[in-house]
Motif scaffolding. Sequence first.
Motif, PDB file in Angstrom:
ATOM      1  N   LYS A 102      -3.140  -9.108  -8.135  1.00  0.00           N
ATOM      2  CA  LYS A 102      -3.491  -8.033  -9.510  1.00  0.00           C
ATOM      3  C   LYS A 102      -2.609  -7.521 -10.278  1.00  0.00           C
ATOM      4  O   LYS A 102      -2.479  -7.325 -10.992  1.00  0.00           O
ATOM      5  CB  LYS A 102      -4.636  -6.944  -8.762  1.00  0.00           C
ATOM      6  N   LEU A 103      -1.710  -6.394  -9.732  1.00  0.00           N
ATOM      7  CA  LEU A 103      -0.553  -5.861 -10.121  1.00  0.00           C
ATOM      8  C   LEU A 103       0.239  -7.217 -10.885  1.00  0.00           C
ATOM      9  O   LEU A 103       0.865  -6.748 -11.889  1.00  0.00           O
ATOM     10  CB  LEU A 103       0.277  -5.430  -9.479  1.00  0.00           C
TER      11      LEU A 103
ATOM     12  N   SER B  24      -3.637  -6.723   1.090  1.00  0.00           N
ATOM     13  CA  SER B  24      -1.915  -6.430   0.111  1.00  0.00           C
ATOM     14  C   SER B  24      -1.892  -7.492  -0.630  1.00  0.00           C
ATOM     15  O   SER B  24      -1.714  -7.425  -2.063  1.00  0.00           O
ATOM     16  CB  SER B  24      -0.944  -6.744   1.244  1.00  0.00           C
TER      17      SER B  24
ATOM     18  N   ASP C 114      -2.142   3.319  -9.165  1.00  0.00           N
ATOM     19  CA  ASP C 114      -1.323   2.551  -9.483  1.00  0.00           C
ATOM     20  C   ASP C 114      -0.778   1.956  -9.526  1.00  0.00           C
ATOM     21  O   ASP C 114       0.556   1.088  -9.184  1.00  0.00           O
ATOM     22  CB  ASP C 114      -2.283   1.651  -8.395  1.00  0.00           C
TER      23      ASP C 114
ATOM     24  N   LYS D 100     -11.165  -9.573  -4.362  1.00  0.00           N
ATOM     25  CA  LYS D 100     -11.164 -10.394  -6.217  1.00  0.00           C
ATOM     26  C   LYS D 100     -13.212 -10.664  -6.665  1.00  0.00           C
ATOM     27  O   LYS D 100     -12.801  -9.632  -7.476  1.00  0.00           O
ATOM     28  CB  LYS D 100     -10.743 -11.492  -6.264  1.00  0.00           C
TER      29      LYS D 100
ATOM     30  N   TYR E 142      -3.806  -9.318  -2.744  1.00  0.00           N
ATOM     31  CA  TYR E 142      -5.061  -9.142  -3.102  1.00  0.00           C
ATOM     32  C   TYR E 142      -4.267  -8.312  -4.445  1.00  0.00           C
ATOM     33  O   TYR E 142      -4.330  -8.210  -5.737  1.00  0.00           O
ATOM     34  CB  TYR E 142      -6.693  -8.916  -3.103  1.00  0.00           C
ATOM     35  N   ALA E 143      -3.620  -7.162  -4.193  1.00  0.00           N
ATOM     36  CA  ALA E 143      -3.055  -6.453  -4.377  1.00  0.00           C
ATOM     37  C   ALA E 143      -1.845  -6.990  -5.609  1.00  0.00           C
ATOM     38  O   ALA E 143      -1.414  -6.315  -6.279  1.00  0.00           O
ATOM     39  CB  ALA E 143      -2.703  -5.148  -3.366  1.00  0.00           C
TER      40      ALA E 143
ATOM     41  N   GLN F 168       0.815  -1.264  -0.190  1.00  0.00           N
ATOM     42  CA  GLN F 168      -0.257   0.008  -0.083  1.00  0.00           C
ATOM     43  C   GLN F 168       1.022   1.202   0.468  1.00  0.00           C
ATOM     44  O   GLN F 168       0.139   2.749  -0.440  1.00  0.00           O
ATOM     45  CB  GLN F 168      -1.014   0.221   1.120  1.00  0.00           C
TER      46      GLN F 168
ATOM     47  N   ASN G 281     -15.290  -6.077  -4.853  1.00  0.00           N
ATOM     48  CA  ASN G 281     -14.091  -5.281  -4.199  1.00  0.00           C
ATOM     49  C   ASN G 281     -14.725  -4.733  -2.963  1.00  0.00           C
ATOM     50  O   ASN G 281     -14.144  -3.534  -2.200  1.00  0.00           O
ATOM     51  CB  ASN G 281     -13.811  -4.827  -6.076  1.00  0.00           C
TER      52      ASN G 281
END
Lengths: 594, 69
Positions: free
Chosen positions: A145-146, A139, A356, A439, A141-142, A61, A442
């Motif tokens: 996805k990234l 965290s 992001d 996921k 999940y982020a 984050q 959201n």
Amino acid sequence: MQPIPLWIDYLVLAVYFVFVLGIGFVLKNQMKTSTDFFLSGRSMPAWITGLAFLSANLGAQEVIGMGASGAKYGIATAHFYWLGAIPAMVFVGIFMMPFYYGSRARSVPEYLKLRYDEKTRALNAISFAIMTVFSSGVSMYAMGKLLQLLLGWDFNLAILASALIVLAYTLLGGLTSAIYNEVLQFFLIVMGFLPLVFLGLRDAGGWSGLQTRLNNDAMVHAWKYLGSPSSNPMGVEWFGMVMGLGFVLSFGYWCTDFLVVQRAMAADSPASARRTPLIAAFPKMAFPFLVILPGMLAGVVVATNTNAANTNAGIPAPATRQSRISLQGARGIIPVKFDEAGKPVMRGGQAELDYDMATPMMLVRYFPPGMLGLGLCALIASFMSGMAGNTTAFNTVWTYDIYQSYINKGASDAHYLWMGRAATIFGLAISVAAAYFAKQFNNIMDVLQLVFAFVNAPLFATFMLGMFWKRATGHGAFWGLLCGTSAAAIHHGLTLPAGSVAGAKGGWLGVITHTYPSEMAQNFWTAIWAWTTCFTVTLVISLLTVPRIESELKGLVYGLTAKPSDAGLQWYQKPTVLAAVVLTILVILNVIFW
Amino acid sequence: MPMQLDLRLPIGAMFVILGVLIGGYGLFTQSSSLYAVHSLGINVDLWWGLMMLAFGAVMLALARRAKKL
């Protein structure tokens, strides 16, 4: 712009993973008692706990989010460091650490039990335990996805692999392993981001070149435009910024969150524990240049055709790969945001940008193969250190403050050590589940994070009164916390940021009493309301209830505890000297970027 | 409990290895167009690789000195 990690990048990543796991294996035999596992046997030198203190909070984050804010709001994002972290870090080191380290408490909730009572501890322990596993899930999940978007890696594989690696090293080496890896990750993040900032700034023509290219004076001044919310991109005025972020949110997090305080508790002496946040403050002050500048730069630099370049270098173009990131309609190299259906997200008639992606796109833009591997290491390291930080804080609070206190009291130390390991496994399992949950839904995760904010906002009032006012009572603290959290929820339910519809953004109570210029302004004021309510209620109820006997509060309250002595320390080891240096540099930075 | 693992050892060792890997890659790809496209014509692999190698070596030296004392 399509990054293709080469064998060299994967080799760099492999080296990093070997070291991460290797540290866990080497430390395995040192984990003999529960204190070794949960508190590192209280044997760490200050430079290590200091860097871990910084790094445990340096999750995804932060690295991704601060870059995104930099791209959106400019250098004013540095307030999250200079205003929103440093003063609180100095305060916790100088004033609060003697109580945490000296009070025999093994965790922050346990301090609440010693100072107040059982129910205040239970409230704090349970909300903290739930928050840590879910934050860790968000965290994860982020990260999934990234990595999926940027490199085309499989979402499931990214999540499971990172969870298994974190599981392996925290299970083997406990807090020591987590702390060692956090320090390793700190150096990786610095080494990975320094050349990025150097190349980006060089390309943009230095700070003055960046100023010219941004062509927006409000993006390059931290304070100048805070007079009214309409004149700065954040939509916040100075009072909300100073009180909301600089006081309530910042002190609430750095002074009471066990995730960071646990690192200081692992220090080898009371003096080292006090120095921990102060040592962390030095690199923390410089971090805006490492994490915010890349975001600002991403908005002004131009992309190059990496596919063509790679083909020239003898690397085949990725003909079979589908393009995942398009720079059509982008600002600089910040791409347009797409929804699940593949359509650009629109807001007010304009395509919204995926801020992001600002920092990750900078890595792809400026790093050739080799350095790209190092940059990815730095990104993944930040995700994993955040995850491991949450995991170790969770297993400690679960074992000491929930399991040992309410489920199974007088078991053997070996049993609690075993329980700590078990908690590591199921804590991470819940986090993985939360990542998949995020996921799917959201919005639900947004709501959940909002609830966490409500729980956290009033906490500092409870600790401040507890540590500095001997008259504060357990009933006062408990009801103060509950009312503070309710006040946050009600305030959020009655207000709305401009341009939003009632729902997860606020206004869900049906009546809108106030419209804030931005979401950030609303957040800061929610925190101010929560803190003020908690402070007042704790004060009033404490005065109406029976105080604890003073002799019971020795070592827990400021006026009843001997002042820590700095005798025998070198001048550069004295917490007060370090604090003075930190604050001086802080003032200079604020003047330069006024 | 004395610390049995000096943290400077793994940090030093890791950066020495990363420095050799990335710096070595930079050395062998010196004439490549990669650097013109990505990093403003600077062979960032080579230079930063050397930097990391030096940093790792200093960490290892510090750990070694502490052990001798």
